[in-house]
Design a protein around this motif. Structure first.
Motif, mmCIF file in Angstrom:
data_model
loop_
_atom_site.group_PDB
_atom_site.id
_atom_site.type_symbol
_atom_site.label_atom_id
_atom_site.label_comp_id
_atom_site.label_asym_id
_atom_site.label_seq_id
_atom_site.Cartn_x
_atom_site.Cartn_y
_atom_site.Cartn_z
ATOM 1 N N VAL A 12 0.841 -1.199 0.000
ATOM 2 C CA VAL A 12 0.000 0.000 0.000
ATOM 3 C C VAL A 12 0.876 1.250 0.000
ATOM 4 O O VAL A 12 1.970 1.260 0.552
ATOM 5 C CB VAL A 12 -0.953 0.040 1.217
ATOM 6 C CG1 VAL A 12 -1.929 -1.112 1.170
ATOM 7 C CG2 VAL A 12 -0.183 0.022 2.518
ATOM 8 N N GLY A 13 0.365 2.301 -0.648
ATOM 9 C CA GLY A 13 1.093 3.557 -0.698
ATOM 10 C C GLY A 13 0.144 4.731 -0.751
ATOM 11 O O GLY A 13 -1.080 4.577 -0.850
ATOM 12 N N ASN A 14 0.727 5.927 -0.720
ATOM 13 C CA ASN A 14 -0.044 7.167 -0.722
ATOM 14 C C ASN A 14 -0.453 7.501 -2.154
ATOM 15 O O ASN A 14 0.113 8.383 -2.799
ATOM 16 C CB ASN A 14 0.797 8.291 -0.109
ATOM 17 C CG ASN A 14 -0.016 9.524 0.190
ATOM 18 O OD1 ASN A 14 0.043 10.513 -0.528
ATOM 19 N ND2 ASN A 14 -0.784 9.474 1.253
ATOM 20 N N GLY A 15 -1.449 6.766 -2.645
ATOM 21 C CA GLY A 15 -1.864 6.883 -4.034
ATOM 22 C C GLY A 15 -0.993 6.015 -4.932
ATOM 23 O O GLY A 15 0.151 5.685 -4.595
ATOM 24 N N SER A 16 -1.519 5.630 -6.078
ATOM 25 C CA SER A 16 -0.747 4.770 -6.976
ATOM 26 C C SER A 16 0.462 5.496 -7.547
ATOM 27 O O SER A 16 1.438 4.845 -7.956
ATOM 28 C CB SER A 16 -1.630 4.239 -8.106
ATOM 29 O OG SER A 16 -2.187 5.288 -8.866
ATOM 30 N N ARG B 55 -6.073 9.473 -1.294
ATOM 31 C CA ARG B 55 -4.749 9.072 -1.741
ATOM 32 C C ARG B 55 -4.358 7.687 -1.222
ATOM 33 O O ARG B 55 -3.569 7.540 -0.283
ATOM 34 C CB ARG B 55 -3.680 10.099 -1.330
ATOM 35 C CG ARG B 55 -4.018 11.550 -1.592
ATOM 36 C CD ARG B 55 -4.444 11.817 -3.023
ATOM 37 N NE ARG B 55 -3.450 11.398 -4.003
ATOM 38 C CZ ARG B 55 -3.718 10.612 -5.054
ATOM 39 N NH1 ARG B 55 -4.951 10.162 -5.268
ATOM 40 N NH2 ARG B 55 -2.770 10.277 -5.881
ATOM 41 N N VAL B 56 -4.900 6.652 -1.835
ATOM 42 C CA VAL B 56 -4.611 5.266 -1.463
ATOM 43 C C VAL B 56 -4.328 4.477 -2.739
ATOM 44 O O VAL B 56 -5.142 4.458 -3.659
ATOM 45 C CB VAL B 56 -5.785 4.614 -0.707
ATOM 46 C CG1 VAL B 56 -5.419 3.183 -0.292
ATOM 47 C CG2 VAL B 56 -6.162 5.440 0.520
ATOM 48 N N GLY B 57 -3.161 3.829 -2.782
ATOM 49 C CA GLY B 57 -2.799 3.008 -3.926
ATOM 50 C C GLY B 57 -2.247 1.673 -3.475
ATOM 51 O O GLY B 57 -1.864 1.494 -2.307
ATOM 52 N N PHE B 58 -2.182 0.726 -4.413
ATOM 53 C CA PHE B 58 -1.763 -0.643 -4.085
ATOM 54 C C PHE B 58 -0.864 -1.202 -5.173
ATOM 55 O O PHE B 58 -0.913 -0.768 -6.329
ATOM 56 C CB PHE B 58 -2.988 -1.568 -3.981
ATOM 57 C CG PHE B 58 -4.050 -1.095 -3.039
ATOM 58 C CD1 PHE B 58 -3.998 -1.406 -1.683
ATOM 59 C CD2 PHE B 58 -5.107 -0.318 -3.495
ATOM 60 C CE1 PHE B 58 -4.974 -0.954 -0.818
ATOM 61 C CE2 PHE B 58 -6.090 0.127 -2.636
ATOM 62 C CZ PHE B 58 -6.020 -0.194 -1.293
ATOM 63 N N ALA B 59 -0.070 -2.192 -4.793
ATOM 64 C CA ALA B 59 0.623 -3.048 -5.758
ATOM 65 C C ALA B 59 0.395 -4.484 -5.328
ATOM 66 O O ALA B 59 0.386 -4.798 -4.131
ATOM 67 C CB ALA B 59 2.110 -2.740 -5.808
ATOM 68 N N PHE B 60 0.206 -5.367 -6.315
ATOM 69 C CA PHE B 60 -0.006 -6.789 -6.058
ATOM 70 C C PHE B 60 1.053 -7.573 -6.821
ATOM 71 O O PHE B 60 1.280 -7.338 -8.013
ATOM 72 C CB PHE B 60 -1.400 -7.215 -6.532
ATOM 73 C CG PHE B 60 -2.510 -6.344 -6.017
ATOM 74 C CD1 PHE B 60 -2.827 -6.323 -4.668
ATOM 75 C CD2 PHE B 60 -3.224 -5.521 -6.876
ATOM 76 C CE1 PHE B 60 -3.847 -5.514 -4.181
ATOM 77 C CE2 PHE B 60 -4.244 -4.707 -6.406
ATOM 78 C CZ PHE B 60 -4.549 -4.709 -5.051
ATOM 79 N N GLY B 61 1.682 -8.511 -6.132
ATOM 80 C CA GLY B 61 2.705 -9.301 -6.799
ATOM 81 C C GLY B 61 3.291 -10.345 -5.878
ATOM 82 O O GLY B 61 2.834 -10.552 -4.737
ATOM 83 N N HIS B 62 4.326 -11.014 -6.348
ATOM 84 C CA HIS B 62 5.041 -12.015 -5.561
ATOM 85 C C HIS B 62 5.578 -11.365 -4.283
ATOM 86 O O HIS B 62 6.000 -10.197 -4.303
ATOM 87 C CB HIS B 62 6.189 -12.580 -6.394
ATOM 88 C CG HIS B 62 6.873 -13.752 -5.764
ATOM 89 N ND1 HIS B 62 7.829 -13.620 -4.771
ATOM 90 C CD2 HIS B 62 6.736 -15.085 -5.976
ATOM 91 C CE1 HIS B 62 8.259 -14.815 -4.418
ATOM 92 N NE2 HIS B 62 7.605 -15.723 -5.132
ATOM 93 N N PRO B 63 5.574 -12.089 -3.155
ATOM 94 C CA PRO B 63 6.070 -11.488 -1.904
ATOM 95 C C PRO B 63 7.459 -10.872 -2.008
ATOM 96 O O PRO B 63 7.753 -9.883 -1.318
ATOM 97 C CB PRO B 63 6.042 -12.662 -0.923
ATOM 98 C CG PRO B 63 4.936 -13.535 -1.418
ATOM 99 C CD PRO B 63 5.001 -13.430 -2.925
#
Length: 358
Positions: free
Chosen positions: A85-89, A224-232
């Motif tokens: 998670v981050g402050n926006g994508s 302002r909420v962003g995400f990334a999805f991937g391998h750990p």
């Protein structure tokens, strides 16, 4: 310029965000905000987090955003350690540039795409090779396959911005099957408006990172909420950069709001469906006025009128306090990017254009 600037600052050309007009009641169709308010649960969650005296605000938020990550992971059918998670994508993408790109080889992305990508490349001194969209403004995967494993990373939005065109999942898989030596980043800011998400592929491809935002489909651009999805392992790299930069990127209210938005899946699906319906009606209305409209899977359309200058149309609409986005960029300088608003806002836009054209 100041003699106190660093060399990097002197070379930067900053990203220009969409205008926030000062009109009292503008028809604001220039920044791809959702025309509908977030789920009612969002305001309830914020009020609960604040309490009667806002006492919780004196304490730091959870630096790992554990509850939010678990909620989002459950929504996508993945594990919390596959979620960043981050402050926006935009911040998420900034960490990607530092954490996952191989700077000794060029980053590949389309020639017409989200204009923050070249800005980040200049900021982090990443070499870039842009690959042209085809004549219909579609990404040609074969062009990327020709440079497979000869790059420092691949990055593109799906649907693309500002065109709105989307790639089918099978095309993304073709790239992942071949490009195995560098990260492939799919920026899915607009995916919920009709495109296929690559999140379902992250267990099969350890170099795939998918970026999402709560700004568009969940109406939380102001939080302002962003995400990334991937391998750990990819997520760990992003966390290492994040914790070397800002351990608390999401405040308590943003975490509470985003968690509530993801918990209300029925509201999310209903508002997405309304935007999709309005997009198709807006497309039909523009075509009836003589516009060429690129097929869109986003919450905006990209259109040109063969007989009227795009900049002049944007200026004439502005006089009516209707704001759309015009890019002074080669190949697309005659196009307007128009956010899908409420049905009433779309009607005002079409009425305004009809008056201008007549």
């Amino acid at each position: 310029m100041s003699r106190y600037w660093s060399d990097i600052v002197d070379r930067l050309t900053p990203y220009v965000p969409g205008e926030q007009p000062a009109f009292a009641h503008p028809v604001k169709l220039n920044t791809n905000e959702n025309p509908y308010a977030p789920s009612p649960r969002v305001c309830e969650a914020i009020a609960q987090e604040l309490g009667s005296h806002g006492d919780s605000l004196r304490r730091y938020p959870d630096p790992t955003a554990r509850k939010l990550r678990e909620t989002v992971a459950a929504h996508h059918g993945i594990h919390a350690d596959q979620v960043f998670v981050g402050n926006g994508s935009d911040e998420v993408l900034a960490h990607v540039f530092q954490a996952l790109l191989k700077h000794d080889k060029p980053l590949l992305f389309p020639d017409i795409t989200y204009s923050f990508y070249p800005t980040y490349a200049r900021l982090y001194e990443v070499r870039v090779e842009t690959l042209p969209l085809d004549d219909q403004f579609a990404i040609r995967i074969d062009d990327y396959l020709a440079r497979a494993n000869q790059n420092g990373g691949v990055l593109f939005p799906n649907p693309n911005a500002p065109t709105g065109r989307a790639l089918p999942l099978a095309e993304i898989e073709r790239m992942l099957d071949v490009n195995t030596e560098s990260v492939v980043v799919v920026d899915e800011a607009y995916v919920d408006f009709g495109a296929q998400s690559a999140v379902a592929l992250i267990d099969r491809y350890p170099n795939l990172l998918v970026v999402h935002t709560a700004s568009k489909a969940r109406s939380l651009a102001g939080m302002r909420v962003g995400f990334a999805f991937g391998h750990p392992a990819l997520i760990e790299a992003l966390n290492r950069v994040k914790d070397s930069f800002n351990s608390y990127p999401l405040d308590r209210l943003a975490q509470a709001a985003a968690t509530a938005a993801y918990e209300d899946d029925a509201y999310f699906r209903a508002t997405c469906a309304k935007v999709i319906t309005s997009r198709e009606q807006l497309t039909e209305g523009l075509e009836a006025l003589g516009f060429d409209v690129i097929p869109s899977k986003a919450n905006f359309v990209f259109a040109r009128h063969p007989k009227h200058d795009a900049a002049a149309l944007a200026a004439a609409l502005r006089e009516k306090e209707i704001i759309v986005r015009h890019f002074r960029q080669p190949r697309i300088e005659q196009h307007l990017r128009i956010t899908v608003g409420t049905d009433d806002e779309c009607r005002q836009l079409l009425d305004g254009l009809r008056a201008i054209l007549e």
